[in-house]
Motif scaffolding. Sequence first.
Motif, PDB file in Angstrom:
ATOM      1  N   ARG A   1       0.685  -1.120   0.107  1.00  0.00           N
ATOM      2  CA  ARG A   1      -0.031  -0.011   0.059  1.00  0.00           C
ATOM      3  C   ARG A   1       0.955   1.287  -0.171  1.00  0.00           C
ATOM      4  O   ARG A   1       0.508   2.208  -0.367  1.00  0.00           O
ATOM      5  N   LEU A   2       2.081   1.320   0.673  1.00  0.00           N
ATOM      6  CA  LEU A   2       2.983   2.220   0.661  1.00  0.00           C
ATOM      7  C   LEU A   2       3.319   2.632  -0.843  1.00  0.00           C
ATOM      8  O   LEU A   2       3.326   3.727  -1.249  1.00  0.00           O
ATOM      9  N   ARG A   3       3.264   1.738  -1.561  1.00  0.00           N
ATOM     10  CA  ARG A   3       3.840   2.092  -3.034  1.00  0.00           C
ATOM     11  C   ARG A   3       2.615   2.578  -3.885  1.00  0.00           C
ATOM     12  O   ARG A   3       3.108   3.584  -4.340  1.00  0.00           O
ATOM     13  N   ASP A   4       1.414   2.440  -3.321  1.00  0.00           N
ATOM     14  CA  ASP A   4       0.164   2.979  -4.015  1.00  0.00           C
ATOM     15  C   ASP A   4       0.517   4.412  -3.335  1.00  0.00           C
ATOM     16  O   ASP A   4       0.236   5.292  -4.306  1.00  0.00           O
ATOM     17  N   LEU A   5       0.486   4.607  -2.040  1.00  0.00           N
ATOM     18  CA  LEU A   5       0.497   5.904  -1.597  1.00  0.00           C
ATOM     19  C   LEU A   5       1.693   6.853  -2.274  1.00  0.00           C
ATOM     20  O   LEU A   5       1.545   8.111  -2.748  1.00  0.00           O
ATOM     21  N   GLU A   6       2.616   6.143  -2.523  1.00  0.00           N
ATOM     22  CA  GLU A   6       3.884   7.006  -2.986  1.00  0.00           C
ATOM     23  C   GLU A   6       3.679   7.216  -4.471  1.00  0.00           C
ATOM     24  O   GLU A   6       3.771   8.659  -4.859  1.00  0.00           O
ATOM     25  N   SER A   7       3.014   6.682  -5.131  1.00  0.00           N
ATOM     26  CA  SER A   7       2.839   6.703  -6.639  1.00  0.00           C
ATOM     27  C   SER A   7       1.811   7.913  -6.717  1.00  0.00           C
ATOM     28  O   SER A   7       1.894   8.636  -7.437  1.00  0.00           O
ATOM     29  N   LEU A   8       1.034   7.891  -5.638  1.00  0.00           N
ATOM     30  CA  LEU A   8      -0.253   9.130  -5.467  1.00  0.00           C
ATOM     31  C   LEU A   8       0.418  10.469  -5.516  1.00  0.00           C
ATOM     32  O   LEU A   8      -0.259  11.259  -5.915  1.00  0.00           O
TER      33      LEU A   8
ATOM     34  N   VAL B   1      -0.451  13.625 -14.934  1.00  0.00           N
ATOM     35  CA  VAL B   1      -1.255  13.230 -13.528  1.00  0.00           C
ATOM     36  C   VAL B   1      -1.666  11.687 -14.153  1.00  0.00           C
ATOM     37  O   VAL B   1      -2.508  11.210 -12.935  1.00  0.00           O
ATOM     38  N   LEU B   2      -1.388  11.440 -15.125  1.00  0.00           N
ATOM     39  CA  LEU B   2      -2.069  10.235 -15.544  1.00  0.00           C
ATOM     40  C   LEU B   2      -1.667   9.132 -14.607  1.00  0.00           C
ATOM     41  O   LEU B   2      -2.596   8.174 -14.486  1.00  0.00           O
ATOM     42  N   LYS B   3      -0.465   8.876 -14.130  1.00  0.00           N
ATOM     43  CA  LYS B   3      -0.006   7.670 -13.198  1.00  0.00           C
ATOM     44  C   LYS B   3      -0.966   7.866 -12.133  1.00  0.00           C
ATOM     45  O   LYS B   3      -1.267   6.898 -11.739  1.00  0.00           O
ATOM     46  N   THR B   4      -1.084   8.751 -11.702  1.00  0.00           N
ATOM     47  CA  THR B   4      -1.875   9.055 -10.328  1.00  0.00           C
ATOM     48  C   THR B   4      -3.297   8.478 -10.572  1.00  0.00           C
ATOM     49  O   THR B   4      -3.982   7.766  -9.942  1.00  0.00           O
ATOM     50  N   MET B   5      -3.945   9.013 -11.738  1.00  0.00           N
ATOM     51  CA  MET B   5      -5.173   8.653 -11.916  1.00  0.00           C
ATOM     52  C   MET B   5      -5.054   7.035 -12.175  1.00  0.00           C
ATOM     53  O   MET B   5      -6.465   6.426 -11.819  1.00  0.00           O
TER      54      MET B   5
END
Lengths: 362, 251, 361, 158
Positions: free
Chosen positions: A180-187, B20-24
């Motif tokens: 989940r940290l990987r998701d958060l970071e890519s966010l 911003v596409l990766k975040t989307m």
Amino acid sequence: MPSDEMWINMGPQHPFNHGLWNLRVKLKGETITQAEPIIGYLHRGWEKMVENRTYSQIVPLADRLCYGSSLSWNHLYCLTAEKLFGIEAPERAKYIRVAVLELQRITSHLTWLMAVGTDLGSYTIMTWSIRERELFLDLLCKLSGARMTYNYCRIGGVRNDFPENYERDVNRTLDEFERRLRDLESLMDENEPFLMRTVGIGKMDGKTAMNLGLTGPIMRASGVDMDLRRLDPYEVYEDMKFEICTHTDGDVYARYRVRMDEMRESMKIVRQAMAEAPSGPIRVKAPRCPPKGNAVCHVEDPRGESLMYMVSDGTERPYRLKVRSPNFVNLSASPPMLLGFKISDVPAIMGVMDMCIGETDR
Amino acid sequence: MRIEERRYTKADHFRATGYVLKTMKVTFKGAIRATKNRPCTILYPWEKLLYPDNFRGRPGIVLERCIGCARCAKECPNQCIEMVTIELPDKGKVKRPQVNLGRCMMCGNCAEACPTNAMIVTPEFELCSYSRGGLIFDPVKLQHPHKAGYEVNYSFALLSEMNAGGEIKTYAKNDNSVHDTIVLDGAKCISCSRCAKTCPTGAIEMVETGEVNPKTKKPIKQPKFDNTKCVVCEQCVDVCPKSALSVKEVL
Amino acid sequence: MSNLYIELTNFTEWLLGLVAALLDWTKLGFLSDFGDWLQTAPVVDFVSTLLVAVIFLITAMMFGLCFIWQERKTLGRFMDRRGTQVGFLGFFQNFADGIKVILKEHIVPKDSDHLLFELAIFAYLASTFMLFGCIPYSDNFYVIDVDLAVLLGIAIFAFGPFSILIGGWSSNNKFTLIGGMRAAAQLIALEIPLLLCIVSVAVLTGDLSFVGVVTWQEENIWLIVPLCIGALTFFIAAIGESERIPFDLPEAEAELVEGWATEYGDVRWGLQMASDYFRAYILCGLFTMLFLGGWAGPEFIWAEAWYLSKTFIVFFFFIWVRAATVRIRTDQILKLGWRRLLPLAVVNLLIAVALKVAGVF
Amino acid sequence: MSQVIVYDSPDRSVEDVTNDIRSKFPSVEVLKVAPRRMHLRAPREVFLDLCKFMKDDLSFEHNSCVTPVDYMDHFTVVYHISSWTNHIMAEVQVDLPRDDPTVDSITPLWGGANWHEREAYDLMGVVFKGHPDLRRIMLPEEFRFHPLRKDFTVGRRV
């Protein structure tokens, strides 16, 4: 026509500050020319209150110093009291303390991430970090019975041992949190508007940071490799294998980057401490009255260097108990960070500083 | 020894990072996961979180076990426990703890200090009431159905054994063989036997000491402590007019 | 003439006939003359247009409110939480908010400019309602179909920043002053790329009325294919126009509390919030009309349903962008508007002209 | 791109740092020396020079905390100054008479002590000469008493 300057009170009740404090900002157009933080709205007189309570009664009160990372304050108080009494926690209690402290560090960083999310305007960061924090709150709740103010350390050890197959749950949570940290970071890392809001904002180089007394992740983000777990190791941090995360920019993005890396390091420590915890007693019976004298101890709080200085006069109540809160000094060093930036940068700079007003005002 | 910091090179403003596409992509994946299986939030009044047994809600009491030793009242950091006389069917008028939940911070110290595990920690935390008086729970209202997980027991080692090294034994909380003892300073005692009357567990009994009081010709009696019954509640220490009693800690 | 208008004219004729019969029944001279006058053509025409406008306004506002529901539910799912739970699937939440807002007390700051303080909100609302009229749902469900409908829409749209400035200035509060100036600067900065994209559509399709644009797209291809850069610029500028998250600075909660509408408390604040979503609805409608071929689509469902489903999908993208990004600063928005979107819009215009000259379409 | 400042291994041990201080300042009394800890007691007059010496020559970069303690008959201000290069934390006690509790401020040396000294002035009434703006930080301006003093009984009418 020179636009004259306007004092704006980003006052005690303002959506951006977490806790009650007031930032008086002098604006010239949109850029900040002068900033003055005002605190004292949440002053509860903790140090005077503590002087008429016995040593074992202060343990749950030490939790309430900073509600974000209550366990690190609880542990600091018990460590200082042990130095004052001249006793030492048994070996297993030390390993338990290190493991639980690092769990608390991850929880505190996730609470900080929640604040960053609201300040920068993306509620997805906020809700996702709350969801991740929930994983760790369940762990600590299973261990100590409470979700935020754990009251888990005792003078001379810890309150109770790990419940059964606790280590399996912790390892399982950490593996899940890794993904989940990987998701958060890519966010955030791959999010261009986030980088536009944080790179190059609130710059502070190492020298001025050191002189202004900054400590903790903010200092490490300015390129000073200072971590009390390595510099002045307490408990069993000497033989924990982990690295100190630093960054050289000193801007808001560097502070964010340092904290995200620190979460990964804490996970390593938790796994190692859990594996190496020897069996044995977890608590020593502490005497009631300490010998006359004083004791000082400082630890690496998720926000910086927190220190407690205790003076005892032989009775069962402390004579004087001084608390040095990392946020108190970081806040006093915030005006240089704000000068020259725009008013809409204030939430970005102040949000990433992980304010906790409970420990600032005491 | 330091993490090689991933330098974010601030290239030109508009770069083909997908802006911003990766975040989307990540948020969309999260949205799909949230719609496919239930989102992680629970609807509070209808669904409730599962709490472990040792969850610290309000303190509760098991009246049969309580001996009225007031150690919980002494231990509470917020002084929200008071001893109140209530009428028990079998024991008549006795003092039992009354907790003011308006001040209680649910730290669980009272359950930890209780020698007979009468004070327990219940997982009940929904405590709203219309008046502050409603939050003052008298002993009867404080009762809660008892479960093993609610008791707070801890085991401790002795300092002397720790320093001596060798095999370290751990003792349970209310182990009678190892706890502080009350010491009598014979000279000050005027054998008024007030301590024997106040002792909740009846661990003190007045014993002749052989001498005879010259004026009244009656044998002088002094308190003797039965350590298996004593729970170190220090009520005798407080009530002694000449402060002849003191606590000797076992270390 | 749209079928809606024709049916309504028959209805009004029947209605006015009824009224006239009623008036004749009273046998008073001037009343029966009045009855006859009622049935003359201009009055019938006026009443039926009025009815068309009222019906159209109510349907448009209902769909605008559905946007609020859609945002709450979808944003919730993005953030791994449930949306609203009030009523069936959360539909009643809008009415609950409406009732709450109506019951609130009307507070006017003491030394604010009372007249302007009241006027600002209704000017903002009026421009939004006028825009509803411009956008047709399909070729027989619209209020007006003038040749310059697109131009009229954009002209009314440009009216927004003035009411925001008046609102911000008149409520006599430092924060609203800053919020108002920022909002005006942002709206103007992002309007220019918006206009250029519309010009490129007009260049390619040849006329400025919505019905014309959509019929052109039905015959040729949807305009999003040739003018994809234009569509992207329009999309980004539309997010900025409707003040949504990446460009949400005017009422950024983090530092300006509520931006220019901080001092409005009751129905006025409710209307202002609702008209934010109405403007988002209009921009989504414009996007579908200009780039996604309006109501063009296979026959098995009505044309209006095609138009609305495309609008909701475009709004889903609005919400998706809101869930993914953080708010950016004012000067970054203006820089983006003038330095990034404007060149893109011009490039798109070149493509449109090139396609027209080469005679591809 | 500023380089990272590293504090891996201590340069000098605690003993020879204390010997430097003993030689330079005879009037400073060394109470206790422990691994990574050093306890000193300095008279009020010599204190500022000691701090300058510690900051410049002994590379004590960080002032952790300034603690005023009220010992009924006199005040003691305890400074915790740590040197990261030598991994030492020094605890310097300065005794002040009760009637005029003034001492030189160390804010010009370490900026971190600024708010600590203001809080010491606010809660205990210790005046720091040379402090940039010494005013109350926690309590409102018009309060006339200092709550952390032992003679301030809790709960009296203010």
